[in-house]
Design an enzyme around this catalytic site. Sequence first.
Site, PDB file in Angstrom:
ATOM      1  N   LYS A 174       0.778  -1.150   0.251  1.00  0.00           N
ATOM      2  CA  LYS A 174      -0.030   0.006  -0.057  1.00  0.00           C
ATOM      3  C   LYS A 174       0.737   1.114   0.133  1.00  0.00           C
ATOM      4  CE  LYS A 174      -1.516   2.961   2.681  1.00  0.00           C
ATOM      5  NZ  LYS A 174      -1.369   4.184   1.928  1.00  0.00           N
ATOM      6  N   GLY A 205      -4.709   3.148  -1.153  1.00  0.00           N
ATOM      7  CA  GLY A 205      -5.736   3.407   0.015  1.00  0.00           C
ATOM      8  C   GLY A 205      -5.015   4.404   1.108  1.00  0.00           C
ATOM      9  N   ASP A 206      -5.718   4.863   1.923  1.00  0.00           N
ATOM     10  CA  ASP A 206      -5.130   5.585   2.811  1.00  0.00           C
ATOM     11  C   ASP A 206      -4.780   4.799   4.273  1.00  0.00           C
ATOM     12  OD1 ASP A 206      -7.612   5.352   4.095  1.00  0.00           O
ATOM     13  OD2 ASP A 206      -8.265   7.524   3.673  1.00  0.00           O
ATOM     14  N   GLY A 207      -4.483   5.270   5.296  1.00  0.00           N
ATOM     15  CA  GLY A 207      -4.021   4.904   6.573  1.00  0.00           C
ATOM     16  C   GLY A 207      -5.270   4.186   7.344  1.00  0.00           C
ATOM     17  N   GLY A 209      -7.927   3.461   6.258  1.00  0.00           N
ATOM     18  CA  GLY A 209      -8.716   2.310   5.426  1.00  0.00           C
ATOM     19  C   GLY A 209      -7.896   1.239   5.244  1.00  0.00           C
ATOM     20  N   GLY A 211      -4.696   0.789   5.148  1.00  0.00           N
ATOM     21  CA  GLY A 211      -3.616   0.537   5.900  1.00  0.00           C
ATOM     22  C   GLY A 211      -4.103  -0.053   7.287  1.00  0.00           C
ATOM     23  N   GLU A 249      10.293   1.700  10.261  1.00  0.00           N
ATOM     24  CA  GLU A 249      11.414   2.945  10.099  1.00  0.00           C
ATOM     25  C   GLU A 249      10.566   4.117  10.110  1.00  0.00           C
ATOM     26  OE1 GLU A 249      14.380   1.939   9.568  1.00  0.00           O
ATOM     27  OE2 GLU A 249      14.331  -0.028   8.843  1.00  0.00           O
ATOM     28  N   CYS A 282      13.830  11.349   6.506  1.00  0.00           N
ATOM     29  CA  CYS A 282      13.880  10.956   7.941  1.00  0.00           C
ATOM     30  C   CYS A 282      15.373  10.940   8.516  1.00  0.00           C
ATOM     31  CB  CYS A 282      13.381   9.474   7.872  1.00  0.00           C
ATOM     32  SG  CYS A 282      14.056   8.415   6.777  1.00  0.00           S
ATOM     33  N   GLU A 382      10.002  16.445  14.609  1.00  0.00           N
ATOM     34  CA  GLU A 382      10.542  16.580  13.006  1.00  0.00           C
ATOM     35  C   GLU A 382       9.875  17.465  12.347  1.00  0.00           C
ATOM     36  OE1 GLU A 382       9.683  12.778  10.868  1.00  0.00           O
ATOM     37  OE2 GLU A 382      11.706  12.755  10.232  1.00  0.00           O
TER      38      GLU A 382
HETATM   39  P1  NAI Z   1       2.144   8.926   7.664  1.00  0.00           P
HETATM   40  O1  NAI Z   1       2.725   8.198   8.682  1.00  0.00           O
HETATM   41  O2  NAI Z   1       0.682   9.111   8.112  1.00  0.00           O
HETATM   42  O3  NAI Z   1       1.958   8.296   6.351  1.00  0.00           O
HETATM   43  C1  NAI Z   1       3.051   7.199   5.570  1.00  0.00           C
HETATM   44  C2  NAI Z   1       2.175   5.999   5.306  1.00  0.00           C
HETATM   45  O4  NAI Z   1       1.495   5.406   6.365  1.00  0.00           O
HETATM   46  C3  NAI Z   1       1.114   6.281   4.122  1.00  0.00           C
HETATM   47  O5  NAI Z   1       0.961   5.144   3.185  1.00  0.00           O
HETATM   48  C4  NAI Z   1      -0.109   6.107   4.929  1.00  0.00           C
HETATM   49  O6  NAI Z   1      -1.230   6.181   4.155  1.00  0.00           O
HETATM   50  C5  NAI Z   1       0.293   5.147   5.852  1.00  0.00           C
HETATM   51  N1  NAI Z   1      -0.675   5.392   7.160  1.00  0.00           N
HETATM   52  C6  NAI Z   1      -0.919   6.305   7.930  1.00  0.00           C
HETATM   53  N2  NAI Z   1      -1.643   5.893   9.051  1.00  0.00           N
HETATM   54  C7  NAI Z   1      -1.767   4.809   8.956  1.00  0.00           C
HETATM   55  C8  NAI Z   1      -2.429   3.847  10.038  1.00  0.00           C
HETATM   56  N3  NAI Z   1      -2.846   4.186  11.005  1.00  0.00           N
HETATM   57  N4  NAI Z   1      -2.193   2.308   9.586  1.00  0.00           N
HETATM   58  C9  NAI Z   1      -1.788   1.915   8.446  1.00  0.00           C
HETATM   59  N5  NAI Z   1      -1.095   2.879   7.735  1.00  0.00           N
HETATM   60  C10 NAI Z   1      -1.171   4.253   8.012  1.00  0.00           C
HETATM   61  O7  NAI Z   1       2.940  10.163   7.323  1.00  0.00           O
HETATM   62  P2  NAI Z   1       2.218  11.494   6.514  1.00  0.00           P
HETATM   63  O8  NAI Z   1       0.940  12.143   7.224  1.00  0.00           O
HETATM   64  O9  NAI Z   1       2.369  11.590   5.157  1.00  0.00           O
HETATM   65  O10 NAI Z   1       3.492  12.628   7.078  1.00  0.00           O
HETATM   66  C11 NAI Z   1       3.388  13.359   8.565  1.00  0.00           C
HETATM   67  C12 NAI Z   1       4.807  13.268   8.910  1.00  0.00           C
HETATM   68  O11 NAI Z   1       5.485  11.837   9.198  1.00  0.00           O
HETATM   69  C13 NAI Z   1       5.801  13.959   8.202  1.00  0.00           C
HETATM   70  O12 NAI Z   1       5.694  15.378   8.329  1.00  0.00           O
HETATM   71  C14 NAI Z   1       7.152  13.619   8.786  1.00  0.00           C
HETATM   72  O13 NAI Z   1       7.540  13.912  10.038  1.00  0.00           O
HETATM   73  C15 NAI Z   1       6.753  11.968   9.058  1.00  0.00           C
HETATM   74  N6  NAI Z   1       7.239  11.035   7.861  1.00  0.00           N
HETATM   75  C16 NAI Z   1       8.490  10.270   8.091  1.00  0.00           C
HETATM   76  C17 NAI Z   1       8.527   9.403   7.060  1.00  0.00           C
HETATM   77  C18 NAI Z   1       9.950   8.761   7.105  1.00  0.00           C
HETATM   78  O14 NAI Z   1      10.800   8.737   5.822  1.00  0.00           O
HETATM   79  N7  NAI Z   1      10.419   8.327   8.106  1.00  0.00           N
HETATM   80  C19 NAI Z   1       7.973   9.416   5.740  1.00  0.00           C
HETATM   81  C20 NAI Z   1       6.792  10.387   5.661  1.00  0.00           C
HETATM   82  C21 NAI Z   1       6.537  11.200   6.774  1.00  0.00           C
END
Ligand code: NAI
Length: 477
Positions: A174, A205-207, A209, A211, A249, A282, A382
């Site tokens: 996903k 999909g989104d997190g 849903g 996720g 990660e 990150c 972050e």
């Molecule tokens: P996010 O962690 O919400 O999204 C990343 C992935 O996780 C997406 O595919 C999303 O659909 C999925 N996801 C979100 N919530 C989930 C859940 N409860 N269950 C399963 N899957 C889920 O990150 P977002 O909102 O895009 O970015 C927010 C902050 O996260 C950024 O400002 C940054 O600080 C951090 N981030 C860190 C990353 C890294 O490389 N470690 C990458 C992206 C974001």
Amino acid sequence: MQDATKHYINGQWVASIDGREMAVEDPSTEEKIATITLGGDADADAAVNAAKAAFPGWAETKPDARIAALERLMDIYKERAGEMAQAISTEMGAPIALAQTAQVGAGAGHLKHTIRTAKGFAFERPLGDHAPGDMILYEPVGVCALITPWNWPMNQVMLKVAPALAAGCTMVLKPAEQAPLSAMLLAEMIDAAGFPPGVFNLVNGDGAGVGAHLTSHGQVDMVSFTGSTRAGVAISKSAADTVKRVSLELGGKGANIIFADADEKSVTRGVRHCFNNTGQSCNAPTRMLVERSIYEQAVETARTVAENTEVGPADVEGRQIGPVVSEVQFNRIQYYIKQGIDERARLVAGGMGKPDGLSIGYFVRPTVFADVTPDMTIWREEVFGPVLTLTPFDTEEEAIALANDTPYGLTNYVQTADKARAQRVARQLRSGMVEMNGKFGGAGTPFGGMKQSGTGREGGVWGLEEFLEVKAVSDWG
Ligand code: NAI
Ligand code: MG
């Protein structure tokens, strides 16, 4: 590319059963570039069922056969590298030159080195001479849910998909809903490489849903996730009821410790590294810690580098930084810059609002704050944008304490000409990686963090072992 509203399940592009449409946007123009479907539970179930059905057959294949399939994928990935760069650049805003080199190249590199690692890996090995007849078998974990973010899409997807395939796992990917096009292109390549149906599946999909459904699913054996610490916590809880293996990660808040004897390019290099990919990494070195005797000079250098950093649309050839991925991220970064100002950090360059002449697109001003202290929000959280903090230190002990004063522990950086000191400091930093004097880790180096930066390691032997179970058998032969 084929119809982006479809999912890739059991070797076919299929219409969604219970999803809803979402527009994918180009952050440089704020224009819609594609429509995808955010899947529902039935879509996710169909993909898990396909992966479950394909597992026994794929798990039984010899490693050589899996490696041969990965080599076919490697050839296709190279042939279609231009399309991949285009997809990444438009979906998440990486300038085209960065997309063609680091972004696409990271995917190619991880695929290549996964193949190399798998070729040298003993999937069956004796326990040792002291225990004749005891055999250790490395077997695939099972059905894996792979959940990835948007900032380095092919880097993150390939760090999961390649070792999962090499291990003999089957999977549901996903990708991030903001940047799904590169992953869909990879699905086309996997299809063309001739993996058996159901081994690799992709559901958009989104997190909340797909996720959440995948991470709590009774037929999923493992979750490998890259993204925010917030989502990592939610996923760990969701996966706990069915005791899945969980590999995370997460975020980072890397310190870059610059001693007075460091090479003269250290500060410039550190600022550029922080701003690379528009600060959306990150492992970005976001907290620059500078020995006091060279601190004011470092602040001036950081100002100059920030002011000379060009910002512009992703389709322009050049070394500019692009927009951030979305309006949500733009607003988040604006909030952090405002916090920095309100909490009285010294604003040296940049600030709130968009750069001159860029009213459309999610462009952020390259920003530098000096005299940042550990109580400030921009020290602790972050930011994920082109925002650097500077802090002076007097002693080595103080520098180490400051670097470790964070809930994160992904990558820290040390700049010094004194090897003995560099090693002393590296040993005391609580992070999964320490990069010294501007040298990146080599191919197959383990990538991952301590503390709230996550669990597990990706890349190389460590990344392959994440997707393997260890089985001990006595009286083997
Ligand atoms: P996010 O962690 O919400 O999204 C990343 C992935 O996780 C997406 O595919 C999303 O659909 C999925 N996801 C979100 N919530 C989930 C859940 N409860 N269950 C399963 N899957 C889920 O990150 P977002 O909102 O895009 O970015 C927010 C902050 O996260 C950024 O400002 C940054 O600080 C951090 N981030 C860190 C990353 C890294 O490389 N470690 C990458 C992206 C974001
Ligand atoms: Mg987008």
